[in-house]
Enzyme design. Structure first.
Site, PDB file in Angstrom:
ATOM      1  N   ARG A 351      35.585  -9.504 -23.648  1.00 50.75           N
ATOM      2  CA  ARG A 351      34.892 -10.526 -22.863  1.00 50.75           C
ATOM      3  C   ARG A 351      34.956 -11.895 -23.523  1.00 50.75           C
ATOM      4  O   ARG A 351      35.113 -12.912 -22.864  1.00 50.75           O
ATOM      5  CB  ARG A 351      33.450 -10.111 -22.605  1.00 50.75           C
ATOM      6  CG  ARG A 351      32.525 -10.210 -23.799  1.00 50.75           C
ATOM      7  CD  ARG A 351      31.065 -10.212 -23.363  1.00 50.75           C
ATOM      8  NE  ARG A 351      30.592  -8.894 -23.020  1.00 50.75           N
ATOM      9  CZ  ARG A 351      29.967  -8.063 -23.869  1.00 50.75           C
ATOM     10  NH1 ARG A 351      29.778  -8.421 -25.135  1.00 50.75           N
ATOM     11  NH2 ARG A 351      29.541  -6.899 -23.481  1.00 50.75           N
ATOM     12  N   ASP A 492      25.085  -7.766 -25.492  1.00 56.00           N
ATOM     13  CA  ASP A 492      25.394  -6.591 -26.316  1.00 56.00           C
ATOM     14  C   ASP A 492      24.189  -5.690 -26.527  1.00 56.00           C
ATOM     15  O   ASP A 492      24.339  -4.506 -26.817  1.00 56.00           O
ATOM     16  CB  ASP A 492      25.835  -7.043 -27.723  1.00 56.00           C
ATOM     17  CG  ASP A 492      27.285  -7.478 -27.745  1.00 56.00           C
ATOM     18  OD1 ASP A 492      28.061  -6.998 -26.915  1.00 56.00           O
ATOM     19  OD2 ASP A 492      27.624  -8.309 -28.621  1.00 56.00           O
ATOM     20  N   GLY A 708      31.416 -18.108 -28.171  1.00 63.59           N
ATOM     21  CA  GLY A 708      31.803 -18.454 -26.812  1.00 63.59           C
ATOM     22  C   GLY A 708      30.995 -19.595 -26.246  1.00 63.59           C
ATOM     23  O   GLY A 708      31.309 -20.107 -25.162  1.00 63.59           O
TER      24      GLY A 708
HETATM   25  C1  GLC Z   1      28.030 -12.112 -29.264  1.00 63.85           C
HETATM   26  C2  GLC Z   1      29.248 -11.344 -28.799  1.00 63.85           C
HETATM   27  C3  GLC Z   1      29.452 -11.486 -27.293  1.00 63.85           C
HETATM   28  C4  GLC Z   1      28.177 -11.171 -26.557  1.00 63.85           C
HETATM   29  C5  GLC Z   1      27.012 -11.965 -27.084  1.00 63.85           C
HETATM   30  C6  GLC Z   1      25.695 -11.581 -26.450  1.00 63.85           C
HETATM   31  O1  GLC Z   1      28.253 -13.474 -29.140  1.00 63.85           O
HETATM   32  O2  GLC Z   1      30.415 -11.801 -29.462  1.00 63.85           O
HETATM   33  O3  GLC Z   1      30.468 -10.641 -26.856  1.00 63.85           O
HETATM   34  O4  GLC Z   1      28.378 -11.424 -25.193  1.00 63.85           O
HETATM   35  O5  GLC Z   1      26.903 -11.773 -28.480  1.00 63.85           O
HETATM   36  O6  GLC Z   1      25.301 -10.300 -26.815  1.00 63.85           O
END
Ligand code: GLC
Length: 797
Positions: A351, A492, A708
């Site tokens: 993702r 997560d 991200g």
């Molecule tokens: C971290 C992970 C990402 C996830 C986010 C929220 O940034 O790399 O994949 O969406 O946590 O849990």
């Protein structure tokens, strides 16, 4: 309190108070070799993969902070005083020596003034043309500002790693006797005897006056990098050994007349003496200057794809320099090389990579497309994505390369493929907007028909891959007809299994919108009809089953209990469901206004929006790991940066530009430069999260660079706040800005043409386009030009 300032002309962040409470990092390298480096030259390098090919060693999460690194020491050979060009490792009192660190675009520079000698060390990795192996250059200049001749020794030092992370961190009974050091063609070499052709070199553009290849010889027993014996004594021992811990230490003696400046170059690279010799030739002084210029031009070109001039200085600074830079670093190096993830995991997070690749196709089309193709290959034929996978393993054919059953654990394809029980509900959905945004950018519709294998079996066109992802999600629904959360959705720590996730349902709607836009561009009517019907049904279900009167639920547990309702005492309001309800277009206007007002009321802090509030305090495994995380930290009530831009997009879609800007401003790192005693992290990088209200360290940011949030911040600010969005058949400019803005300007390059955009806001509205002039002619659509420069005027009202 601040530790530095922005030098926009140089595109640098200047740390003029180097005793920063945490490492402030930067990334070197734009292709295969990378280095993460701190404000005191601490850090490590890798080639291609920080897990499988680490070049220099790092002692993660250690004290002293961020050691070792890529160091240069000077020694006054008359009085024996010595110091490093970065403040650490020698750590001289700051009232005796003047230090400064400058982080720029793929280079870092360390400056020091001490005892009448001013010196600087610039670290960067030249861009290769594909035929040569990468090299990191230490470009060192030393100037004698005193009025007498000085005898100065300069030392370069690195500690080599055992390549494989497992070899480097454990299994010393093997690694300490299977790696060694040599000296060849005036270069120190590190050999990994257990791997074929595994050599690293450290060399200079000079014949050394001394060298060491054994760490213990250079550092000395009971010494550290702060006071290495080799530098303290002024004499290196010429050590090499088959076994032990290899290092590269080189000494060059200089004499400097008053006012004289000398330059010394060091090279860190892959290969033996011949490779060192080539580096010396290619990157002599003139070659080094050329390579540095080329790097500058590379960034001029990248950043020049979109430059903005708004009334908001920090927004300009962020979008024109740092936010883009951070997003590019994420696309280049994915997530697993930082001071947090020290190469222990590698490969691509499905993702995260898909979202990164969605956000900057205008300036990094090749790498974004490469990532997309890797992700398409990492998709199972059933439609879900492999949550974490190494594309190199998928691409490898049987019998490739060398296998050492005893020392190097090897990933194989079979063990990387996982079943539905480990699938995350959102992974493959992100790929759809990523693909569509990239094709909107390039205009290359034929990409949809390219054939790419699935990870497990068979192959399909890109179009078929996208349909597989949609079909998977539309079939994975729970008792209310909402998509299941599976192992996790974007969050997560929300582990719903067969429970249902509002976030995924809305994301599915959004992904379908992108798909439908592409279906229309391609004239694929049948697919358009089929997926429109599926989407509308899902939207209706969401509006009915997930609406809780004031805001949207976050979902249902497997037993059917609502999560994120008005009745709940903890985890009442969640960012993901409410922002995505609006972004997807599934919420009606009244719901949208009300749920985003709730986001403002419950989640806003001056440091950004919290992910949920109040934080969970009662352990509940039917919701997930989030209830086991400390309140105010990470996914449990922290200001999780990544979803913050979703709120900016949602507010822009609702037409509330001032509200979007209020949220934007709260998170913008550049706005926090003067609050470093609280933020404690780079003011030029979005961090993964900032401690929320329910934590004692509220406002402290953690996990810089690799997140991200960067790509999304860039995407949301440029495409929704400034409203510049390429489509299949034209450019949209539909900003949503604060009413007090008079307008803004932007230069956007797109499909070979340059769009000089000028937005004016005479009536001081927040949204609404009244008139568009393209090259002076009024139009309702900005066309795709074949080339040239075009003046676009957009009048709001
Ligand atoms: C971290 C992970 C990402 C996830 C986010 C929220 O940034 O790399 O994949 O969406 O946590 O849990």
């Amino acid at each position: 309190m601040r530790y530095g300032y922005f030098d926009d002309a140089a595109r640098e962040y200047v740390i003029d108070r180097v005793d920063v409470p945490v490492s402030m990092t930067n990334y070197l390298g734009t292709q295969r070799m990378g280095t993460v480096i701190s404000h005191s030259a601490g850090g490590y390098s890798w080639l291609d993969s920080p897990q499988h090919h680490r070049i220099t060693r790092f002692r993660p999460n250690g004290v002293p902070m961020d050691w070792p690194g890529h160091y240069v020491y000077l020694r006054d050979d008359e009085n024996g005083k010595y110091w490093s060009l970065s403040w650490q490792p020698t750590g001289l009192p700051l009232n005796e020596a003047r230090y400064e660190a400058r982080h720029g675009m793929s280079y870092s520079r360390f400056l020091c003034d001490y005892q009448g000698i001013s010196a600087e060390q610039t670290l960067f990795i030249p861009r290769e043309d594909g035929t040569e192996d990468p090299v990191e250059i230490f470009d060192v200049r030393i100037r004698n500002n005193s009025d007498r001749e000085r005898a100065i020794s300069v030392y370069g030092y690195v500690e080599f790693s055992f390549h494989e992370i497992d070899m480097d961190n454990q299994n010393f009974q093997m690694s300490l006797y299977a790696a060694g050091s040599h000296y060849e063609k005036d270069a120190v070499l590190c050999e990994l005897h257990y791997e074929p052709n595994a050599w690293q070199f450290f060399a200079g553009n000079f014949v050394p006056d001394g060298f060491d290849g054994v760490r213990e010889a250079f550092i000395g027993a009971y010494h550290t990098e702060r006071d290495p014996q080799g530098v303290a004594s002024g004499r290196l021992t010429g050590s090499t050994e088959l076994g032990g811990n290899p290092c590269g230490a080189l000494q060059k003696k200089l004499t400097l007349k008053p006012g004289e400046e000398k330059r010394v170059l060091f090279y860190l690279g892959t290969g033996r003496g011949d490779a060192a010799e080539q580096a010396r030739q290619r990157y002599d002084e003139a070659g080094t200057d050329r390579a540095f210029e080329e790097l500058r031009r590379f960034w001029d070109d990248k950043l020049g794809q979109l430059q903005v001039k708004t009334p908001h200085e920090n927004m300009n600074r962020s979008l024109n320099i740092w936010n883009f830079y951070q997003s590019e670093v994420n696309v280049l190096f994915s997530r697993f090389s930082s001071f947090i993830e020290v190469g222990g995991r590698t490969g691509l997070g499905y993702r995260d990579t898909a979202q990164d690749a969605m956000c900057i196709p205008h300036a990094e089309p090749d790498m974004c497309m490469k990532r997309i193709c890797q992700l398409l290959h990492g998709q199972m034929s059933q439609g879900y994505g492999l949550h974490l996978f190494d594309p190199a393993v998928l691409e490898k054919t049987e019998g490739d390369g060398f296998k050492s059953p005893t020392v190097i654990p090897e990933a194989d394809k079979k063990s990387m493929l996982h079943g539905l029980k480990d699938a995350c509900a959102d992974d493959a959905l992100w790929l759809i907007p990523a693909i569509v945004e990239n094709v909107r950018e390039s205009g290359d519709l034929s990409f949809f028909d390219r054939e790419i294998p699935f990870a497990d079996e068979g192959k399909g066109t890109v179009w078929e891959h996208m349909k597989a992802a949609l079909d998977f999600s539309y079939s994975q629904v729970g008792a209310h007809g909402v998509t299941k959360g599976l192992r996790a959705d974007w969050n997560d720590c929300l582990n719903l299994g067969g429970g249902e996730s509002a976030m995924v349902a809305f994301l599915l709607v959004w992904a379908t919108n992108h798909f439908l836009d592409a279906a229309r561009a391609l004239g694929r009517k049948e697919d358009e009809e089929k997926y429109t019907a599926l989407k509308e049904r899902m939207e209706e279900t969401c509006r009915e089953k997930l609406w809780d009167g004031k805001w949207f639920l976050r979902g249902f547990t497997a037993a059917g209990a609502p999560i994120g309702s008005q009745a709940a005492r903890e985890g009442k309001v969640h960012m993901e469901s409410n922002t995505w309800a609006v972004i997807s277009g599934a919420a009606d206007r009244e719901q949208g206004l009300s749920c985003m007002d709730s986001v403002d009321e419950w989640l806003y802090t001056p440091w950004g929006l919290m992910l949920n509030a109040p934080s969970f305090v009662t352990l509940d495994d039917s919701i997930g790991f989030v209830t086991r995380v400390y309140p105010g930290v990470k996914e449990n009530g922290a200001i999780f940066s990544h979803p913050n831009p979703w709120a900016w997009v949602a507010e822009c879609m609702l037409g509330r530009g001032s509200r979007a800007m209020k949220f934007y401003d709260a998170l913008l790192p550049e706005n926090q430069n003067d609050q470093m005693e609280i933020r404690q992290a780079e003011p030029y990088s979005y961090c993964q999260f900032i401690m929320g209200k329910d934590h004692t360290a509220h406002g402290r940011a953690r996990h810089p660079f690799m997140t991200g949030s960067s790509g999304w911040a860039y995407y949301a600010a440029t495409r929704y706040m400034l409203g510049i969005r390429p489509g299949f058949e034209g450019l949209t400019v539909d900003p949503c800005i604060p009413a007090d803005w008079d307008g803004f300007e932007a230069v956007r390059k797109w499909r070979g043409a340059e769009y000089r955009i000028r937005v004016t806001n005479p009536e001081h509205v927040e949204k609404g386009v009244k008139k568009i002039l393209a090259d002076g002619r009024e139009t309702d659509k900005i066309p795709v030009y074949a080339g040239g420069i075009h003046e676009i005027e957009v009048v709001l009202g």
